[in-house]
Write an enzyme that holds these catalytic residues in place. Structure first.
Site, short mmCIF file in Angstrom:
data_model
loop_
_atom_site.label_atom_id
_atom_site.label_comp_id
_atom_site.label_asym_id
_atom_site.label_seq_id
_atom_site.Cartn_x
_atom_site.Cartn_y
_atom_site.Cartn_z
N HIS A 165 -1.29 5.76 -7.79
CA HIS A 165 -1.03 6.88 -6.89
C HIS A 165 -0.94 6.38 -5.46
CE1 HIS A 165 -5.40 6.39 -6.44
NE2 HIS A 165 -5.31 7.08 -5.31
N GLN A 167 -0.79 8.14 -1.15
CA GLN A 167 -1.25 9.31 -0.42
C GLN A 167 -0.43 9.54 0.84
OE1 GLN A 167 -5.71 9.76 -0.18
NE2 GLN A 167 -5.71 7.70 -1.04
N HIS A 239 19.91 0.10 10.74
CA HIS A 239 18.99 0.74 11.67
C HIS A 239 18.61 2.15 11.23
CE1 HIS A 239 16.69 0.90 15.26
NE2 HIS A 239 17.00 2.18 15.32
N PHE A 307 -15.58 -8.77 12.07
CA PHE A 307 -15.49 -8.32 13.44
C PHE A 307 -14.12 -7.76 13.78
CE2 PHE A 307 -13.36 -12.22 13.69
CZ PHE A 307 -12.69 -12.28 14.88
#
Lengths: 352, 352
Positions: A165, A167, A239, A307
């Site tokens: 699936h 989302q 484009h 980090f």
């Protein structure tokens, strides 16, 4: 009910969604999915999801029953809802608005299968077509300005269900990553009068060292400044700033490129967890000469980055030139995955 | 040898560091640390790390031997090195430079202990003092412009060793998150003539709903637009854009605030994995009226975020007001952790 809040320094928006805490996800660090539980996304189990918004199904089948191939339903634990009134307000220094938006799930196949790459190419085409149809429908709501389409594949990539699936999160604001791209691309255009994505493609297709594959319409490339090992972007050669302007023929062509790219990643990296995210221009902009939609795929191979979230700085141990060469050399068997949608990968338990 | 590469659209820099692939980290998704192996950071095992750059040690002890309290060493698998020549070049469209910089490890205590919060407050003070000393030393190298100080606590937060430590990554570019903060804060300053961080503090300390704790010098606050549950920032109440300008008295005061904040998180959330990142102004700027250094702490409670990396959009199920109230009400026992550094938490195996 959720609300959107803006960081007053960086302009980054966050969705504060207390209802999401109710969804059945283990908060302890167990990154394994139960495989013996009922599959709420399987054909026959339609009653386990909210009623469908869109389905590609056989003409003799009824909504919310069997007979579909791709099905779109609201997320059962949505981060945003369309039935809220959009109210924007300031709280002293801070900006906030009600969490108006949509959170939908695209169920990619009726039978249990975890991998989009292993689905027949026609099935992949219908998934990509469902993306387009949902964008076209949602952009009619003038309160909504952007749709983020993404996939979490595998528990380590954030998936809470195995059945293939993806989302959609549709919001009244533009996500900061897309905003940064739009701003950077506009700056480039103002300075050079060209689309930076075209310049990138020209250079990549000329040097070829980071090209994974190329067709008449699309290229899959490991970007020069890849954040993650084997990060791969699919970029149209024509484009187009808005994904939803893709023609049927273009979507059919994209389906082949996406299936091959994901298959190469699966074969090369032993079925890794991965995410992809579709970056496309906001609803409320016309066709833009400086921006091009694209799909960013990133396998989750390295230890969860520490980090990076706090710094935006990424350390990638695999040069994209090596990743691209490796992926280029992976042969995808002609009938990788299943040849037709009616061959279930595993027997599936039905509800009730 | 690594190189830095810039994404031509967003301006985000990435470190491509092939040598990092050599470090002994399992690439399979096993998020568990071996606890029975030799502790290379323990007193007596100094030979297992590269020679020290800085150590706070007893006056009768010798470098790289026992007798230290806090010790800074180069990372054994550095993402960047200072012994490279800084060369910047363009590759067609792209910008790149050699990976000049430093990657250091701050070993926070001589005995085995995983938690900075459980160390004596004097020990925490010396860790924060080591940060300052390293920044002052590193900023003398004019090729380096920014230092990111961060901590990965727990395997899920990206740590590959349990023994309490933090890291410095010092670079010839500014990380995009700090750059965005600097830009946003400057815009605010140009428009309003005030520091946005002071305005934020004023509002937070007035409303108090997101304040975790406040002392004469610092406040710990769950930010209005928190990305993660229980995200907490420590912000100085005095103006300072550069962390390394902190006085000894300020660092002693900060140590108490940091220890209490981390202890509250540990007690409230059952010793969660977490990261913290120190955001401070670049080396090559003077004291800036619009920016203030601060420390961002984020526990890693939710399933690894899927699409956040690709979107910069965060969904947080816990409102910061609830998180702050919860943390405010956590009482930290007077002698939480160990009272003195000479009481090891566990027996430690010595090398050889």
């Amino acid at each position: 009910m959720s609300d959107l809040r803006k960081d007053p320094v960086t302009g980054r928006w966050v969705i504060i969604a207390p209802d999401r805490a109710k969804r059945p996800v283990h908060h302890e660090p167990v990154f394994r999915l139960a495989s013996d539980r009922l599959d709420p996304f399987a054909e026959g189990n339609e009653g386990l999801t909210p009623p469908e918004i869109l389905a590609f199904r056989s003409s003799d089948s009824a909504p919310n029953g069997p007979g579909w191939r791709v099905r779109v339903v609201p997320n059962k634990f949505p981060a945003l809802r369309t039935d809220e009134e959009l109210k924007k307000r300031g709280v002293g220094l801070y900006d906030t608005m009600t969490g108006v938006g949509a959170h939908e799930v695209v169920i990619e196949c009726p039978h249990y299968e975890e991998s989009l790459a292993r689905l027949p190419v026609d099935n992949v085409r219908e998934v990509l077509g469902a993306y387009k149809d949902r964008l076209l429908d949602l952009k009619r709501d003038v309160r909504l300005v952007h749709a983020l389409i993404f996939k979490n594949k595998g528990a380590l990539a954030g998936a809470s269900l195995e059945h293939a699936h993806s989302q959609l999160i549709v919001t009244s604001v533009v996500p900061i990553s897309v905003w940064e791209e739009m701003t950077g691309a506009l700056e480039f255009y103002n300075y050079r009068g060209r689309c930076v994505y075209q310049d990138m493609l020209d250079q990549e297709l000329d040097s070829r060292e980071r090209v994974v594959l190329e067709t008449a319409d699309y290229a899959a490339v490991c970007p020069f400044a890849s954040r993650f090992p084997f990060e791969t972007w699919i970029i149209p050669k024509h484009h187009a700033s808005h994904y939803e302007t893709s023609s049927d023929a273009q979507i059919a062509s994209l389906a082949r490129v996406l299936k091959t790219t994901l298959s190469k990643l699966e074969l090369a990296l032993d079925d890794p967890p991965y995410n992809y995210v579709l970056h496309t221009a906001p609803f409320d902009t016309p066709e833009l000469p400086h921006y091009r939609w694209h799909l960013e795929v990133f396998p989750r191979l390295t230890r969860v980055a520490g980090f990076e979230w706090g710094s935006g700085f990424y350390i990638n141990p695999v040069p994209p030139e090596e990743a691209a060469e490796f992926l280029r050399n992976v042969d995808v068997p002609q009938n990788y995955g299943r040849a037709a949608a009616d061959e279930p990968a595993v027997k599936v338990r039905k509800a009730g």
